[in-house]
Enzyme design. Structure first.
Site, PDB file in Angstrom:
ATOM      1  N   GLU A 101       0.792  -1.225   0.000  1.00 63.03           N
ATOM      2  CA  GLU A 101       0.000   0.000   0.000  1.00 63.03           C
ATOM      3  C   GLU A 101       0.828   1.280   0.000  1.00 63.03           C
ATOM      4  OE1 GLU A 101      -3.348   0.292  -0.317  1.00 63.03           O
ATOM      5  OE2 GLU A 101      -3.388  -1.889  -0.563  1.00 63.03           O
ATOM      6  N   SER A 396     -51.087 -10.707  44.831  1.00 61.49           N
ATOM      7  CA  SER A 396     -50.680 -10.790  46.244  1.00 61.49           C
ATOM      8  C   SER A 396     -49.182 -10.614  46.468  1.00 61.49           C
ATOM      9  CB  SER A 396     -51.129 -12.131  46.835  1.00 61.49           C
ATOM     10  OG  SER A 396     -52.548 -12.188  46.891  1.00 61.49           O
TER      11      SER A 396
END
Length: 625
Positions: A101, A396
């Site tokens: 690169e 409950s």
């Protein structure tokens, strides 16, 4: 036409020379020139590189059986990136990228003048069959971390100036590290660590020379060279041979290394992608995403869309509270509809649907260790999570937290107190007596212990009338942090018997009941211990302190009373008494009005859990006491 190309070529050559002169001689010129004023975002680019904040993948970690943090799941936006220091990258990998690169990376000042001109000339005049890009690694990094990628002369000029400026602000090693962590490497993968994970099922530091060359070959054209199909594997092999040629040419490898790798086939193992890239998250993952987004939004005073973007692109390390064994067991049970949820009703579209459920398990410090928000197959991400965001009437199970604990705290009753199970005048709006008992008669004078384990209705209502609904309401909303309990619930039915307008979630329920197993300290439920940036800075940290909401004495009494629900005579939670003989559990069951919702909240010395069972569209379910 050829003359026109030559003119363009010469003009761009002069532009390159002018760029270098301007940057090296008179940077302030850019400030005064509208054409290049946006070059000064280079400082932001440089700062992001130094801070390592460039759209990184966030990772959720869990503790394994040995107590070590291990990766559980990855969260990312369109691009999947995991930052790794350059010191952990193999030299062969670094050299492979430089060779193919930007072979003069360590010599140039941001651009390779002659290569740029050569690439430009070759593009127009085709004097070389071998095509190489003109951009340096510095220029490619700038494209990777900005959205400035158009194919125009102005854009290219900006890139050149940015590259020249960037190299005056950031060291070469930082540029190279950022580049290798952000480069696109196919299939939404960005950075060499994720590429190593997905192509070879290993960390980047374990890559061989051949594997390094394979990854470096992808970047020129990921759709062509990413080794995912038979054709792209052939293309990649050709390209990586070129990479090896270049590495040998620049004496980055020796003849033996070259011969051992040149023209060799590569074995791809992308099983790790399947392991970490779950298409449908677990309910726990959904919950941790929601909590982190909400907490980031609160911390940074932003809306949740912004916080969501921060999470998916911020590279956070999220240390979760999940216990994988518990979570996996829960998911296995909740996924088995035929065995555990083989009871059917109707939905809003009048379609036949199986019964639903949700469950939350946490320790006594608020850490959620397991969470499931629905029965059956989970098909969408961040959909309805019944464990965190679908409140239902608790029945409950409201009695201990809405009444009994406060009554003991206020010294209205004790463990051995006797109370009257008798109807109360003017309980119902029409002036009649009540409430009715689920066992269809009134027992007269009974002990508190028996009243709680039998789940009598009149006792908590009588106690709440004596205390006042305001105290109960404040306790539930301010101390226990119930967010769905509202002003409409300031009545006896809601706060004593659980007939709330909206209700509570299993996560809220579990965290409330935890006070009966930890000496009365309330901890807000959490799915994470802490959240860090990739540079180690802690951005979110769970407060382990908690708040003392009832006395240790009250908590101990309530624990013993609730053990009676499991082991006492006629206790409604007797079904779990033989679960484990080595320790005692405490529990409370609950059924909402018209039997639309069934609940069980239970605690052991280690964890507390809450389970809801019912239908999304309210309808009667089988009686589970």
């Amino acid at each position: 036409m050829e003359n026109a190309f030559k003119v363009l070529f010469i003009s761009l050559s002069l532009l390159l020379v002018l760029s270098i002169v301007l940057v090296t001689v008179s940077v302030p010129v850019y400030k005064a020139n509208n054409f290049v004023i946006d070059f000064y975002d280079t400082e932001l680019i440089a700062e992001n590189i130094r801070n390592l904040e460039m759209n990184m993948t966030s990772i959720i970690y869990v503790k394994n059986n040995e107590g070590n943090w291990v990766e559980y799941e990855r969260l990312h936006g369109d691009e999947n990136r995991i930052w790794i220091p350059i010191s952990q990258m193999p030299k062969n990998l670094i050299n492979a990228f430089i060779a193919i690169e930007d072979e003069t990376f360590y010599e140039h000042k941001g651009i390779n003048f002659w290569r740029t001109l050569g690439a430009l000339g070759n593009f127009y005049f085709k004097f070389d069959e071998q095509v190489f890009g003109g951009s340096t690694i510095t220029q490619q990094l700038i494209k990777n971390v900005t959205s400035d990628k158009g194919k125009t002369a102005k854009r290219k000029f900006r890139e050149i100036i940015r590259a020249l400026l960037l190299e005056t602000k950031v060291e070469k090693e930082q540029i190279l590290e950022a580049y290798l962590n952000t480069i696109a490497l196919g299939d939404g993968i960005c950075g060499v660590e994720v590429a190593a994970n997905y192509y070879f099922n290993k960390s980047v530091e374990d890559l061989t020379l051949l594997e390094c060359a394979t990854i470096a070959s992808i970047t020129q054209n990921p759709s062509k060279y990413a080794p995912l199909s038979d054709k792209s594997k052939v293309n990649n092999k050709t390209r990586r041979n070129t990479v090896l040629d270049k590495m040998l040419e620049h004496e980055m490898i020796d003849e033996k290394e070259y011969a051992d790798s040149y023209d060799k086939d590569i074995e791809i193992d992308n099983t790790q992608k399947v392991e970490y890239e779950s298409k449908v998250n677990s309910y726990f993952t959904d919950a941790i995403i929601d909590q982190v987004i909400a907490d980031l939004a609160e911390k940074y005073k932003c809306d949740e869309d912004v916080a969501s973007s921060m999470l998916y692109n911020g590279g956070y390390k999220i240390y979760s509270t999940m216990n994988p064994e518990i979570q996996n067991s829960m998911e296995e049970i909740y996924g088995n509809v035929k065995k555990y949820f083989n009871y059917y009703g109707k939905n809003l579209a009048d379609e036949r649907v199986h019964v639903q459920s949700a469950m939350t398990v946490m320790d006594y410090s608020g850490h959620i260790v397991g969470l499931v928000g629905g029965s059956g197959e989970k098909t969408v991400n961040r959909g309805l999570n019944r464990a965190t965001s679908a409140p239902r009437q608790p029945g409950s199970t409201m009695k201990p937290i809405g009444v009994y604990a406060l009554a003991i705290e206020k010294d209205l009753i004790h463990f051995t107190s006797k109370v009257k199970d008798e109807p109360i005048d003017y309980y119902y709006p029409d002036g009649s007596k009540g409430p009715k008992e689920w066992y269809d008669y009134y027992k007269g004078t009974i002990t508190v212990d028996y009243a709680l384990r039998k789940s009598a209705n009149t006792i908590p209502v009588r106690l709440l009338k004596e205390m006042g609904v305001d105290d109960s309401y404040k306790f539930l909303t301010e101390k226990l942090k119930f967010k769905y309990i509202n002003e409409k619930d300031k009545d006896l039915s809601s706060l004593a018997l659980g007939g709330c307008s909206l209700g509570i979630t299993t996560t809220e329920s579990a965290s409330a009941y935890a006070i009966f197993g930890n000496q009365g300290v309330f901890h807000e439920p959490t799915t994470y211990y802490k959240v860090e940036k990739i540079n180690g800075e802690v951005v979110l940290d769970y407060d382990e302190t908690g708040e003392q909401v009832i006395s240790p004495a009250t908590a101990t009494i309530m624990n013993h009373l609730l053990q009676g629900v499991v082991y006492g005579s006629e206790g409604t939670g007797y079904r779990i008494k033989d679960f484990n003989k080595n320790f005692k559990a405490f529990a409370k069951t609950g059924t909402s009005s018209n039997a639309n919702d069934s609940w069980m909240v239970a605690g052991t010395p280690y964890y507390v859990a809450s389970v809801w069972y019912g239908f999304d569209m309210q309808q009667k379910v089988q009686n589970t006491t």
